[in-house]
Design an enzyme around this catalytic site. Structure first.
Site, short mmCIF file in Angstrom:
data_model
loop_
_atom_site.label_atom_id
_atom_site.label_comp_id
_atom_site.label_asym_id
_atom_site.label_seq_id
_atom_site.Cartn_x
_atom_site.Cartn_y
_atom_site.Cartn_z
N ASP A 192 -4.70 6.18 -4.45
CA ASP A 192 -4.35 7.54 -4.81
C ASP A 192 -4.33 7.73 -6.32
OD1 ASP A 192 -3.87 9.90 -3.64
OD2 ASP A 192 -2.15 9.19 -2.49
N ASP A 241 0.86 -1.16 0.00
CA ASP A 241 0.00 0.00 0.00
C ASP A 241 0.91 1.22 0.00
OD1 ASP A 241 -2.29 1.53 0.40
OD2 ASP A 241 -1.85 1.64 2.53
#
Lengths: 1137, 354
Positions: free
Chosen positions: A690, A414
Site C-alpha cells: 500500500d 502484512d
C-alpha cells in the site's frame, strides 16, 4: 517458415539440450497435422498416472530404510549396533539393536501406512473413468491411460483428470465455471474461456474433425501462469494462431460447475500437471533449539570419544604388566593372543565407545519428535483460537517449529487482510473534487461532501454531470468481478437486486467487490457479462450494454488495470483504475490537483485510494492496440515482459476522472496484539504494498506508532532532495545519539520514557539501499549496515510500496544480520508467500485472499489477534518445555553413563558394564522416558492468563536463554556430581564389608543395581523438583514410572529366564531390598544428589529472581493468603472452561 | 455437541472444550521458596543426625578381625611353592597363629579375603555358563563359547563347570584351632553350609538330573573337571554327598563375582552348639592352619581370614554413619546460610517485587 523451424531445431540440438525443450507441441486428438505445415516432432510425455506415494511394494523396505538411516542419529545407532555385532563388546547387541529396531519399525509402519493410504488414493484417482473422444465417439478410459493430446469430455461436478486446454463447452459463449477449492481453497466460481475459433466444435463428432496443434511452455508449478498458442488448421489454409492464457487452462483437481459438459484437450498429464508439481515439499526449517541440541550433541560426542580414548590408553598402561594383561585365572584363547596389538587397541576403543554410547540416546530423538508432534495438538485444540465465523481452527503444517514461536524477535506483518479485516467498503468517491458518499441506509442517494470540503468550487454543471456518470460507468466496467447467482453462503442470501434472482459479486480482489457494490448504492448496477457484453443498469433503470474488448489485467508491478470497451453508440473507451502513483504520471488533463489533495487526505485517514482515468480511442487506435496486445500475447518467450511493454504503450495520455476511497477496518484487537508484541520485546515491521500515507495511518490506528513516536522517513521524496548517503547518515546520527543517551539512562536507572523511533521506508529506496554499489571509493557498501543499525534502534518499521519479493528480501536481510534474530512473517495473500517461506516461522492467515499463504505457512491462524496467544502462551510454553527436555535428557544420560566410566578404574579397564543389559536397554526407553515426555507436554511454569496479561515475561526466554552454554554446563556438572555421588557412595558402602544380617556377601550385580536404583530415583525426583504444574497426569507418570521400575526389577530378578544364557540378575534386587543399609544408603544418596540443586534454586530465587520467578512467588503468596478465594475462582474457571 | 451437528455447520470443527485440551487441568503448583525449604532442611538435618548417631552406636558394637596369612610364618614356603598357578600337585600346609583380644559375642562369621584379585574383569565375568549350572543337560555337554579357553580340555571333553570363574575357585581350606590357657587345642567348629544365597542354592544352581536312580557321577559322565581343580565337581565335599556338584556352597559363593578387586567371601559360620563357643568366639589365642593351594603371587595379591560379627546393619562399616553425620552437618550449614540470606535479602527482595 520451414527454415526458421529447422534453424531452431538445429540450435536446440547443437546446444545439447535434446531432453530439455522449453516448449511442447501437442497435436489435438493425436492426429498428424496436414503435411508440410511444420516439422512433426514426436515428443514423449508421461502417462496420466499420479504417483503421490513414495514407495512401491518392492522397494518399500530398502528405500524406507535408506531414508531412515539418512538421518544422522539413526545412522549413529546403526553404526553402534554393527560394531556390537562385529566385535566382542561389553554389552549385547540387543541393548542398542532393540531400541533402534523399535524406533525404525514404528517409523516404518507409520510411513508404510501413510503410503498405503496414498496408494489407495492414487489408485482411486488413477482408475477413475474419464470420457475420451476417439473416432468421433465418447469412450471410457481409465484416468491413468490418458495421453497428452487426447480430447476429454468432462461433465458437470466432475474434476479434471489432468491439465486441459478448453476447446468448447455446452454454453454458447464458450465459457465454463470452475471452482479451484481443492487447489487453493478459493471456493468462488471462476470463469474459463474456450478459444473463440474452437468453441463451435460442440459435439463429439465435431470435435473429432478439429485439426489443431497447441504449442505451450513446458510444465511449471505456478498455478496462475500459463502461456501458449493454438494453431487451428481450417480448410488446409495457413493455420490460425490464437494465444492461450491461464484463462484457457483447466487445472487438474479443479471441478467443473454450472456447465453441462466441456471438451478439452490434455496438455500436461500425470506428474507434470501443475497440481503434482506443487506437491513438492518445502525446504526444511530448523529451529534454534534444534541447533543448540546439535551443538550439545557434538559436545557429548567429543566427551564420548575422549572417554573412550582415555580408557583405552589407561587400559594399555595398566596392562603393561603381563600378569595384569593375562592373569592365570583369566587366560585368553589362542586366537586372542595372536591378534595384533593395534587391532586389539582399536577393538578396545570401539568397545568403550559402545559401552558409553548411551550418553547419546536414541530415545531423545524419539521423545523430542513425539513432544513436538503431540504438543502441536494444543494449538489445534485451543478454543481461544477457534474462529466461530469461519468455523476454522488453526492449522499446524509443521510441528518442528513449535518452540521457535517462543523465540521470535522480529515480526513481519502484512497489512491488508492481516492487520486489517480485508472487508472493504466504499467510503467515498471524488469526481473532479466533488465528494460522493454512498450511504448504506439511503440507498442510491448522493450526498455531496458538505461544508468541510473547501475545494468544491461549484455544484456540478452539465459537463460535471457527464463526467460524474462516466466515472460511475468506468467503475462499473473496469473490473474483473463476476456475478454469482443463486448461491447461498452461510445461509444468508445476499442479493443485488431485490425481487429478482439473488446473486452477488465475487472477485479475487475485495477492493473491486467493494467498488462495484458501492456503485450499486450510487445507482449504477453491474448486472452481468453476457456474450462479451457488460450490462449495466443505470440510475434510470435502463440497461446499458458495453462490449468488452480487452482486459488489461492487474498486476502488482503496474499497480493498475484497464479495460477497453465499445459503447452501444460505437465509441471506444479505455478505462483505467489504479494506484495514484501509477495513474498521475500518465494523466494529461483533469483536475489533478484537487483529486490529488483528496487522495492524500483520504490516505492519511487510512483509506485505500484508487484513481480512475479514461481515454477515448478512435477505431484506428483500437486496431493498433489490439495488434500490440495480440502480438505480445502470442509470443512464448518472455511473454510477461513484452506484455508489460505493450501495456505501458497503451496506458497513457489519460484524462483523470476522480478517485475512490475504500475503507478496510482494522481487525479485532489488532492494536492490542501489536502492543503486546511490543511489550514482549518483539519488533514489529509492517510490510505492505500500500501507499505510505494509508499504511502509516493504519500503523497509527494499530498503535504500531504512538503519538510520541518520532517518525524517520526514508522515502523517495526525501532521497530526491538529498542523496541517499546523506539521508542515511543523518538518520543514523539521530538514532545513535538517542542510543547513547539511552544507555546512560540505564546506568542511572532511569530507563523510563525515552524517545521512541519509527521508520518508514518505501520499496524504491529500499532497493537503492540494498543495491550493492560498485563504486569502491564511496563507502556505499555499508548502506546495508547503516540501515540495519537504524532499524535496530527503531521500535517499529513500516515498509510500504513493497513488491512481494522485496518482502522476502527484507526478511532475509534481518535474518542475516549479525545477531541472527528469529523472524516471524505473517500474511494472508499470495504476495506474502515468499516472505512466509523465508522467515524462520511463517504464519498464514486463512483470509479472503485464498489459501495460498496458509498452504505455504508453517502455522495458519484465522485472525491476527490469535498471534498473541500463539506466541505469548503457546510459544512460551513450548520453549520452556523443550528446553527442559533437551537439558534433562543430557543430564540424565550423564548420570547414567558416568558411573560406568568410573567403574572402569576399578575393573582394570576391561569394559565391564556396571548395569545389567535390561537396565541399559530400558533406562531411556521406559524407566525415565514418560515423566519427561509428559512434563514436556504439560508443564506450565506460570498460569497462561498471567502470560497473556504480562507480555514482558516473553523477554525472560528471549535469545534462547534456557539453552545457553552456562545452563548447559550447569546441567552437565550436576549430572557429573550426581554420578560421582551414586558411584562413590555405593563404593564406600560396599567397601569390603557385609551389609546383610546373615553375613552373606553381595556381588557386582548388586552393586550395579544399587547404583542404578539411586540413579533412577534421583533423576526422576530431579524432574519432580522442576515440575511446577502437577496435574494428576504428572503424578501418575512420575510415581508410576518409579513403581514400574521397582516392579520390573522384581519381575526381572524373580524368574530364571529360559531364553537367556545368563541369570545374573536372579534375586539380586530382592536381596538388595532385604538389606537395611541398602535402604539407608539409597535414601541418603538421593538426598545428597538433590541437595545442591535445591539450594541453588532457593538461592537464585532469593538473590537474583527472574521475572518469572517473581511472579511465581507472588502467586504463591496470593494462594497462601487467599487460598479459599483462589480455589473458588479455580473451580469456577474449571467449570466454565 | 450432538453427533448430528458433527460434519455440518461452521462450528463442527470446534475443538473439544475439555480441561485437558485447553491446558487447564487443575494442578498443584509448588515452588521452592525459602518458606517451604527451610523447615524441611532443619527437619532433615535433625533426622540425619539422629540416624547417624544410631548407626554409629550400632557399628561400634560389631567386631572384626583380619588375619593376613599370605606369607605369614610358615606360609612363606607355601607362598613360593605356589608361584606357578598350574603346579598344584604337591600339597602344602602351614599354620598362622593369632590373638582375639575380646570375645566376639553371638554369631561369628569367617570369611576368606582376597586382595588385588580382579573378579570383575569382563572376560572373566562372562566366562561362565549359567545354563550349565542350572542343570540343563545340553549345556553340560556343550558349554557356552563364552567359557573359552576353559570350555573343553585338550581331548575336546567338555569341562563342567566351564569357564574361568569356576576354574579359579578359591581352594585353600582353612581350619581354626582355639588354644585356651590350659594348653589344649580345640578345633573351632564351622557350619560350612548355608553360606550361599538361599535362592542360588535352591534355584539358580542345580545339578544335572539324576532322577534318584543313578549317582551324581554318572550325570557328569564324559565331562572333565576344570584344569586347576584337584577333584571333579561331583566330589567337592567328601563329608556331605548332597553338597556336591553345582550346588556346592563354596562353588556358589565363589560364582557370585565380587564388584571390586579387594573382596571377601563367606567361608563358614561358627557352630555355637557346644564347648566354649556357645556365647560366641572367646578371647584368646588361636591357630589357623591352611591347606595352601591358591596362588596369589603372580598378581601380587594377599589372602586373609576375616572374622566378624554382624548386626542387623551388617558388618563393621563406618561409612554410612559418618556419611549421615556429615550430610546432617552440611544440611544444617546450608540451612543456616539460607536463613541468613533470606533474612537479609528477604526484605530487599520484597522491595524488588513492588
Amino acid at each position: 517458415m520451414d527454415f526458421s523451424s529447422l534453424r531452431s531445431l538445429i540450435t536446440r540440438y547443437c546446444t545439447g539440450e535434446e531432453s530439455w525443450v522449453d516448449s511442447r507441441t501437442v497435436y489435438i486428438g493425436n492426429k498428424v497435422p496436414p503435411p508440410g505445415t511444420e516439422a512433426y516432432i514426436l515428443q514423449r510425455f508421461p502417462d496420466n498416472r499420479i504417483v503421490s506415494s513414495k514407495y512401491t511394494f518392492w522397494n518399500f523396505i530398502p528405500k524406507n530404510l535408506f531414508e531412515q538411516f539418512r538421518r544422522i542419529a539413526n545412522f549413529y545407532f546403526l553404526i553402534i549396533f554393527l560394531v556390537q555385532l562385529i566385535i566382542d563388546t561389553p554389552t549385547s547387541p540387543m541393548t542398542s539393536g532393540l531400541p533402534l529396531f523399535f524406533v525404525i519399525t514404528v517409523t516404518a509402519i507409520k510411513q508404510g501406512y501413510e503410503d498405503w493410504i496414498r496408494h489407495k488414493a492414487d489408485n482411486a484417482v488413477n482408475q477413475c473413468p474419464v470420457h475420451v473422444i476417439q473416432r468421433g465417439k465418447v469412450e471410457r478410459k481409465q484416468s491413468q491411460k490418458l495421453q497428452v493430446g487426447d480430447i476429454v469430455q468432462v461433465k458437470e461436478n466432475e474434476t479434471f483428470p489432468c491439465d486441459l486446454i478448453l476447446l468448447s463447452t455446452s454454453r454458447e459463449d464458450g465459457t465454463c465455471f470452475v471452482t479451484t477449492a481443492s487447489l487453493d481453497g478459493e471456493s468462488s466460481h471462476k470463469t474459463y474461456y474456450a478459444v473463440q475459433d474452437t468453441k463451435a466444435f460442440n459435439t463429439a463428432e465435431e470435435v473429432e474433425t478439429l485439426h489443431a496443434t497447441i504449442e505451450c511452455e513446458q510444465p511449471q508449478p505456478d498455478l496462475y501462469k500459463f502461456v501458449g498458442r493454438i494453431n487451428i488448421y481450417l480448410d488446409r489454409n495457413e493455420p490460425i494462431a490464437r494465444p492461450l492464457g491461464s484463462e484457457n487452462l483447466l487445472l487438474r483437481g479443479a471441478t467443473l460447475k454450472n456447465t453441462e459438459y466441456i471438451h478439452a484437450v490434455a496438455i500436461y498429464t500425470g506428474m507434470e500437471t501443475k497440481m503434482a508439481l506443487n506437491y513438492q515439499s518445502k525446504s526444511q526449517k530448523r529451529s534454534a533449539v534444534e541447533k543448540s541440541m546439535n551443538a550439545y550433541l557434538i559436545v557429548y560426542l567429543c566427551i564420548l570419544i575422549s572417554k573412550a580414548l582415555i580408557n583405552t590408553v589407561l587400559k594399555y598402561v595398566w596392562q603393561a604388566n603381563p600378569n595384569r594383561d593375562e592373569p592365570w585365572y583369566n587366560q585368553k584363547t589362542e586366537t586372542e593372543r595372536q591378534r595384533h596389538v593395534l587391532i586389539r587397541a582399536f577393538t578396545d576403543f570401539l568397545a568403550f565407545m559402545v559401552l558409553f554410547n548411551y550418553i547419546i540416546p536414541v530415545s531423545m530423538y524419539v521423545t523430542v519428535e513425539m513432544q513436538k508432534f503431540l504438543g502441536s495438538y494444543f494449538i489445534l485444540w485451543d478454543d481461544d483460537m477457534f474462529d466461530e465465523e469461519l468455523g476454522e481452527r488453526p492449522l499446524v503444517n509443521t510441528s518442528d517449529l513449535n518452540e521457535e514461536l517462543g523465540q521470535v524477535e522480529y515480526v513481519f506483518t502484512d497489512k491488508t487482510g492481516t492487520l486489517t479485516e480485508n472487508n472493504m467498503e466504499l467510503r467515498e468517491c471524488c469526481v473532479d473534487g466533488h465528494v460522493y458518499v454512498p450511504h448504506a441506509i439511503c440507498n442510491g442517494q448522493i450526498l455531496p461532501g458538505a461544508a468541510e470540503m473547501d475545494m468544491i468550487d461549484s455544484s456540478p454543471g452539465i459537463d460535471g454531470k457527464e463526467r460524474e456518470e462516466l466515472f460511475f460507468r468506468a467503475l462499473c466496467l473496469c473490473h474483473t468481478v463476476q456475478v454469482k447467482e443463486e448461491e447461498t453462503v452461510d445461509g444468508i442470501k445476499r442479493g443485488i437486486h431485490q425481487g429478482k434472482s439473488t446473486s452477488f459479486y465475487i472477485s479475487s480482489s475485495p477492493d473491486e467487490v467493494a467498488l462495484v457494490e458501492g456503485m450499486k448504492r450510487l445507482g449504477f448496477t453491474y448486472l452481468r457479462l453476457k456474450d462479451s457484453h457488460m450490462e449495466i443498469l443505470n440510475r434510470e433503470e435502463e440497461m446499458e450494454r458495453f462490449e468488452l474488448l480487452e482486459v488489461l489485467n492487474f498486476d502488482s508491478v503496474r499497480r493498475r488495470m484497464s479495460v477497453i470497451v465499445r459503447s452501444s453508440s460505437g465509441e471506444y473507451y479505455l478505462f483505467c483504475k489504479g494506484a495514484d502513483s501509477s495513474i498521475f504520471p500518465r494523466v494529461v488533463s483533469g483536475k489533478v490537483e484537487q483529486v490529488r489533495a483528496r487522495v492524500e487526505h483520504n490516505a492519511v485517514e487510512g483509506l485505500r485510494t484508487l484513481c480512475v482515468a479514461y481515454k477515448k480511442l478512435t477505431h484506428e487506435e483500437y486496431e493498433q492496440t489490439c495488434h500490440l496486445l495480440s502480438s505480445a500475447k502470442l509470443c512464448l518467450h518472455e511473454c510477461d515482459k513484452k506484455l508489460a511493454e505493450a501495456y505501458d504503450v497503451i496506458e497513457k495520455d489519460f484524462i483523470l476522472l476522480g478517485a475512490t476511497a475504500v475503507e478496510d477496518r482494522l481487525q479485532d484487537k489488532a492494536a492490542d496484539t501489536i502492543e503486546s508484541l511490543h511489550k514482549a520485546g518483539m519488533k514489529v515491521w509492517v510490510l505492505t504494498g500500500d501507499k505510505m500515507e494509508t499504511a502509516a495511518a493504519t500503523c497509527y490506528a494499530s498503535r504500531l506508532f504512538h503519538r510520541n513516536t518520532q517518525i524517520l522517513e526514508l522515502t523517495t521524496k526525501r532521497t530526491e532532495e538529498q542523496s541517499l548517503h546523506d539521508v542515511l547518515f543523518d538518520l543514523s546520527r539521530t538514532v545513535l545519539r538517542q542510543h547513547g543517551s539511552m544507555t546512560r539512562d540505564i546506568f542511572s536507572g532511569l530507563s523510563g520514557d525515552y524517545q521512541d523511533y519509527g521508520l518508514i521506508i518505501d520499496g524504491a529506496t529500499l532497493s537503492a539501499v540494498l543495491k550493492p554499489t560498485r563504486d569502491v571509493t564511496s563507502n556505499g557498501g555499508n548502506y546495508k549496515e547503516i540501515f540495519l543499525e537504524i532499524c535496530r534502534n527503531c521500535s517499529a518499521v513500516l515498509c510500504c510500496r513493497m513488491a512481494p519479493l522485496q518482502k522476502a528480501q527484507i526478511v532475509k536481510l534481518i535474518k542475516a544480520s549479525k545477531e541472527h534474530p528469529i523472524t516471524l512473517a505473517i500474511g494472508d495473500g499470495a504476495n506474502d508467500v515468499s516472505m512466509i517461506l523465508e522467515a524462520h516461522v511463517g504464519i498464514g492467515i486463512m483470509g479472503k485472499e485464498g489459501r495460498q499463504a496458509a498452504r505455504n505457512s508453517d502455522y495458519a491462524i484465522t485472525k491476527f489477534k490469535h498471534l498473541k496467544k500463539m506466541l505469548l502462551v503457546h510459544g512460551h510454553y513450548y520453549y520452556i518445555r523443550i528446553a527442559e527436555l533437551v537439558q534433562y535428557f543430557f543430564y540424565k544420560n550423564v548420570c547414567f553413563i558416568f558411573p560406568q566410566f568410573l567403574y572402569q578404574f576399578f575393573c582394570g579397564f576391561s569394559q565391564q558394564p556396571l548395569y545389567d543389559t535390561a537396565y541399559l536397554t530400558l533406562y531411556n526407553i521406559s524407566f525415565t522416558s514418560l515423566p519427561i515426555l509428559l512434563y514436556s507436554l504439560m508443564e506450565q511454569h506460570i498460569n497462561m492468563d498471567i502470560l497473556k496479561r504480562d507480555p514482558s515475561l516473553y523477554r525472560d526466554i528471549a535469545k534462547n536463554s534456557l539453552l545457553r552454554w552456562p545452563t548447559f554446563i550447569y546441567w552437565t556438572l550436576l549430572g557429573v556430581f550426581n554420578a560421582v555421588v551414586f558411584f562413590f557412595g555405593a563404593v564406600f558402602l560396599f567397601d569390603n564389608t557385609t551389609f546383610t544380617s546373615n553375613g552373606q556377601m553381595f556381588g557386582n550385580w548388586t552393586f550395579g543395581t544399587l547404583v542404578f536404583t539411586v540413579l533412577v530415583f534421583t533423576v526422576t525426583l530431579k524432574l519432580a523438583l522442576d515440575t511446577h504444574y502437577w496435574t494428576w497426569i504428572n503424578h501418575f507418570v512420575i510415581w508410576g514410572s518409579l513403581l514400574f521400575y521397582v516392579i520390573f526389577s522384581l519381575l526381572w530378578g524373580g524368574i530364571i529366564w529360559p531364553f537367556l544364557n545368563y541369570q545374573r540378575m536372579y534375586y539380586v534386587f530382592m536381596q538388595m531390598l532385604s538389606s537395611g543399609p541398602a535402604w539407608l544408603s539409597i535414601i541418603l544418596l538421593i538426598i545428597v544428589c538433590l541437595l545442591p540443586d535445591v539450594v541453588k534454586k532457593v538461592l537464585c530465587r532469593a538473590l537474583w529472581p527472574t521475572t518469572t520467578e517473581r511472579i511465581q512467588t507472588k502467586r504463591q503468596c496470593l494462594t497462601a493468603e487467599q487460598s479459599t478465594i483462589f480455589m473458588l475462582s479455580q473451580t469456577s474457571s474449571s467449570v466454565s472452561f | 455437541m450432538g453427533k448430528k451437528q458433527a460434519g455440518t455447520g461452521p462450528l463442527s470443527r470446534r475443538p473439544d472444550n475439555s480441561a485437558f485440551k485447553q491446558q487447564r487441568l487443575p494442578a498443584w503448583s509448588p515452588s521452592l521458596t525459602a518458606n517451604t525449604v527451610l523447615p524441611t532442611f532443619y527437619i532433615l538435618s535433625l533426622v540425619c543426625l539422629l540416624l547417624g548417631i544410631w548407626l554409629l552406636i550400632t557399628v561400634e558394637n560389631t567386631h572384626e578381625l583380619k588375619v593376613d596369612y599370605t606369607k605369614a610364618e610358615t606360609c612363606e614356603e607355601c607362598f613360593s611353592l605356589r608361584k606357578s598357578a598350574i603346579d598344584s600337585t604337591t600339597a602344602c600346609t602351614c599354620t598362622v597363629s593369632f590373638h582375639v583380644p575380646k570375645t566376639f559375642p553371638g554369631d561369628v562369621f569367617f570369611y576368606y579375603g582376597l586382595r588385588n584379585f580382579h573378579q570383575n574383569l569382563r572376560r572373566y565375568m562372562d566366562s561362565r555358563d549359567d545354563a550349565q549350572m542350572v542343570g540343563r543337560k545340553n549345556n553340560l555337554k556343550t558349554p557356552s563359547s563364552y567359557c573359552a579357553p576353559f570350555d573343553y580340555d585338550a581331548d575336546r571333553n567338555p569341562i563342567a563347570p566351564c569357564g574361568a570363574v569356576a576354574n579359579s575357585m578359591f581352594n585353600d581350606s582353612l581350619t581354626v584351632m582355639y588354644n585356651p590357657m590350659d594348653g589344649s587345642k580345640i578345633q573351632v567348629p564351622l557350619y560350612r553350609k548355608g553360606i550361599a544365597w538361599y535362592t542360588d542354592k535352591n534355584v539358580k544352581f542345580r545339578n544335572p538330573p539324576t532322577n534318584n536312580t543313578f549317582p551324581l557321577q554318572q550325570a557328569f559322565e564324559r565331562t572333565t573337571r576344570p584344569l586347576y581343580w584337584q577333584r571333579p565337581v561331583y566330589e567337592l565335599d567328601d563329608t556331605d554327598s548332597n553338597n556336591n556338584g553345582f550346588i556346592n556352597d563354596d562353588l556358589i559363593v565363589w560364582m557370585r563375582e565380587a564388584a571390586f578387586p579387594n573382596f571377601k567371601k563367606l567361608y563358614g559360620v561358627l557352630n555355637r552348639a557346644q564347648g566354649p563357643f556357645t556365647e560366641g568366639l572367646p578371647a584368646g589365642n588361636y591357630t589357623l592352619s591352611i591347606n595352601y593351594n591358591f596362588p596369589v603371587e603372580p598378581f601380587r595379591g594377599r589372602k586373609e581370614l576375616v572374622i566378624s560379627t554382624v548386626t542387623w546393619f551388617g558388618g563393621q562399616n563406618y561409612f554410612l554413619p559418618i556419611a549421615y553425620l556429615v550430610t546432617s552437618g552440611l544440611i544444617l550449614v546450608t540451612a543456616v546460610v539460607l536463613t541468613m540470606v533470606y533474612v537479609k535479602v528477604g526484605k530487599k527482595g520484597k522491595n524488588m517485587e513492588e
